[in-house]
Design an enzyme around this catalytic site. Structure first.
Site, PDB file in Angstrom:
ATOM      1  N   HIS A  14       1.017  -0.944  -0.079  1.00  0.00           N
ATOM      2  CA  HIS A  14      -0.044  -0.026   0.226  1.00  0.00           C
ATOM      3  C   HIS A  14       0.862   1.108   0.242  1.00  0.00           C
ATOM      4  O   HIS A  14       0.558   1.848   0.483  1.00  0.00           O
ATOM      5  CB  HIS A  14      -0.722   0.129   1.334  1.00  0.00           C
ATOM      6  CG  HIS A  14      -2.062  -1.031   1.195  1.00  0.00           C
ATOM      7  ND1 HIS A  14      -3.277  -1.174   0.618  1.00  0.00           N
ATOM      8  CD2 HIS A  14      -1.970  -1.965   2.201  1.00  0.00           C
ATOM      9  CE1 HIS A  14      -3.850  -2.050   0.813  1.00  0.00           C
ATOM     10  NE2 HIS A  14      -3.102  -2.819   1.606  1.00  0.00           N
ATOM     11  N   ASN A  60     -10.267  -2.805   2.868  1.00  0.00           N
ATOM     12  CA  ASN A  60     -10.146  -3.200   0.924  1.00  0.00           C
ATOM     13  C   ASN A  60     -11.108  -2.844   0.320  1.00  0.00           C
ATOM     14  O   ASN A  60     -12.437  -2.438   0.617  1.00  0.00           O
ATOM     15  CB  ASN A  60      -9.722  -4.249   0.635  1.00  0.00           C
ATOM     16  CG  ASN A  60      -7.807  -4.374   1.330  1.00  0.00           C
ATOM     17  OD1 ASN A  60      -7.184  -3.546   0.979  1.00  0.00           O
ATOM     18  ND2 ASN A  60      -7.537  -5.587   1.021  1.00  0.00           N
TER      19      ASN A  60
END
Ligand code: NDP
Length: 489
Positions: A56, A130
């Site tokens: 990420h 997510n």
């Protein structure tokens, strides 16, 4: 006389006489080490980057607020920020891709991080999810291996579909997530046009001490929109920061994106007999079994003023709970409770929670002291141990977790349920229309065409066959191969 507000100074506050010419020995002579302003400038510049996130790394952040719209939610949790309709809580969100580095392109096929920090009056609550309701694996012990397959090959330093499909074909629990990833939703049009999911199951506890299992769904009010893979490839070259720019510009233009937060609520006792293990993060709970219940609305209305301070230093962790919200036994969540905070301690230090973007807006009183970069007063002269006779902060027993029963042998064991097929099958057969199925098959085949080892292709087609013969045959045809005969038996 003190410097005026506009005078350029060194970091230690001394006025700078010349910021354009370094001090040299004569007009053409070598630079003197005595030019401490130059030394500081170069040395600080060398240290501008903190380690990038291992996963990420590329992301965008925004500020906003969350407003409760449903009074009934207080029946299920004592979390103060969800206590009544109309209650607003400031929040921050960080969207991200997963596998790429800090400078990588936004419009790639990858899950998107959807990480929300609620600055509640009882401490920070972080929901780190997510844009997909499930995950590739369901035990944190597999996470570093899985991520290695998404990153660069140790020899070639290239991304390698061979690694990815080797791992996935040997980890059939990934089938549900890879089906979502290779569907149209695998490349969202923008961060604004995708849903967010808490993914894991969490526990809510109400004022009467009753517990409920919870799944979070942030439904985009902008509607779902995805990118055609060809256009996405083109954008990746033309504007690798396409999603960052879109979010920033929308907020700047006053076009504030919003999401409606809904939850599925499972009474605690149901977990023992639900048809899927409700703690297995590779599974969803059917909406028919547990319908979505509205909680509130999240609105993003302010861009960060300084990217590094507010986005790069943002440290969200699933371990940041508030009273009324607790962990579930989900084995992936249990690992993340450790690994997120640990990553922040490594990246930005033991005192990361005192940085302005991470600091709770409620009182923070504890006995932790010292550590690198302590800049928040460090507790001053107050007592730094407990128990004490000097009026230090005290525990509040009403905020203990709800006790829960554990039984069985300590052992390394998998989840009991190995049905990795019926949920991706439902998505493929019942949710996707013909065109979506065709595009899914093509997207799978495009990525698998980079696999060099035929054993991997055969193994994955076998797994697809267990999801649906149509899926396996479609992918095999695109790859100019056959579904192995023994698979059909
Ligand atoms: P429902 O028909 O009630 O729900 C189907 C869900 O699928 C909707 O939430 C829809 O989202 C979502 N969806 C549509 N296309 C895609 C896609 N390409 N990728 C991911 N999600 C998509 O059915 P069930 O609850 O019985 O679930 C059936 C299947 O739907 C599951 O096996 C799972 O694969 C998928 N799904 C289920 C979710 C759940 O929490 N139950 C959540 C997301 C997916 P939207 O509302 O935005 O159209």
């Amino acid at each position: 006389m003190s410097n005026s507000r506009k005078d350029l100074t060194t970091a230690s506050g001394a006025p700078v006489g010349d910021n354009q010419n370094s001090i040299t020995a004569g007009n053409n002579g070598p630079t003197l080490i005595q030019d401490v302003h130059l030394l500081e400038k170069l040395a600080h510049f060398n240290r501008e980057r903190v380690p990038e996130r291992v996963v990420h790394a590329k992301g965008a952040g925004a500020h906003g607020y969350f407003e409760v719209t449903n009074n009934d939610i207080a029946n299920y949790t004592k979390a103060d920020f969800l206590s009544e309709a109309g209650k607003q809580t400031p929040m921050f969100i960080r969207f991200s891709t997963v596998a790429g580095e800090l400078g990588s392109a936004d419009t790639v096929r990858d899950p998107r991080g959807f990480a929300v920090k609620f600055y509640t009056e009882e401490g920070n609550y972080d929901l780190v999810g997510n844009n997909t309701p499930v995950f590739f694996i369901r035990d944190a012990i597999k996470f570093p291996d899985f991520i290695h397959t998404q990153k660069r090959d140790p020899k070639t330093h290239l991304k390698d579909p061979n690694m990815a499909w080797d791992f996935w074909s040997l980890s059939p629990e990934s089938l549900h997530q890879i089906t979502i990833l290779h569907s149209d939703r695998g490349i969202p049009a923008t961060f604004r046009h995708m849903n967010g999911y808490g993914s894991h199951t969490y526990k809510w506890v109400n004022h009467d001490g009753e517990a409920f299992w919870i799944k979070y769904h942030f439904k985009t009010d902008q509607g779902i929109k995805n990118l055609d893979p060809k256009l996405a490839d083109q954008l990746a070259g033309e504007n690798p920061d396409y999603h960052l720019e879109d979010l920033y510009q929308a907020i700047e233009d006053g076009n504030h994106p919003s999401w409606t937060l809904k939850v599925q609520i499972m009474p605690e006792a149901d977990a023992q007999h639900y048809r899927y293990d409700p703690f297995d993060v590779t599974k969803v709970w059917s909406h028919q079994d547990y319908p979505l219940i509205e909680v509130g609305r999240m609105v993003l209305n302010r861009n960060p003023n300084n990217y590094f301070e507010e986005v790069e230093q943002a440290a969200l962790s699933p371990a940041n709970f508030v009273s009324g919200i607790e962990a579930s036994p989900d084995k992936m969540l249990q690992g993340r409770l450790f690994s997120y905070s640990d990553a922040h301690r490594y990246r930005i230090g033991a005192n990361h929670q005192a940085l302005p973007i991470n600091r709770a807006k409620s009182n923070v009183n504890h006995y932790q002291r010292d550590g690198n970069m302590r800049f928040d007063g460090n507790g001053g002269g107050s007592v730094n141990y407990e128990p004490n006779s000097y009026d230090g902060p005290k525990e509040t027993p009403e905020n203990k977790i709800k006790p829960f029963e554990v039984s069985g042998f300590a052992d390394s064991v998998s989840y009991d349920n190995d049905d990795h097929y019926s949920q991706p099958r439902a998505l493929f057969r019942d949710i996707m229309n013909y065109d979506e199925r065709e595009r899914l098959i093509k997207n799978f085949a495009d990525h698998m065409s980079g696999v060099r080892d035929e054993r991997i292709i055969a193994r994955q087609i076998k797994e697809f066959y267990r999801v649906s013969p149509d899926l396996a045959e479609g992918v095999a045809k695109e790859l100019n191969t056959e579904v192995p005969e023994e698979v059909k038996e």
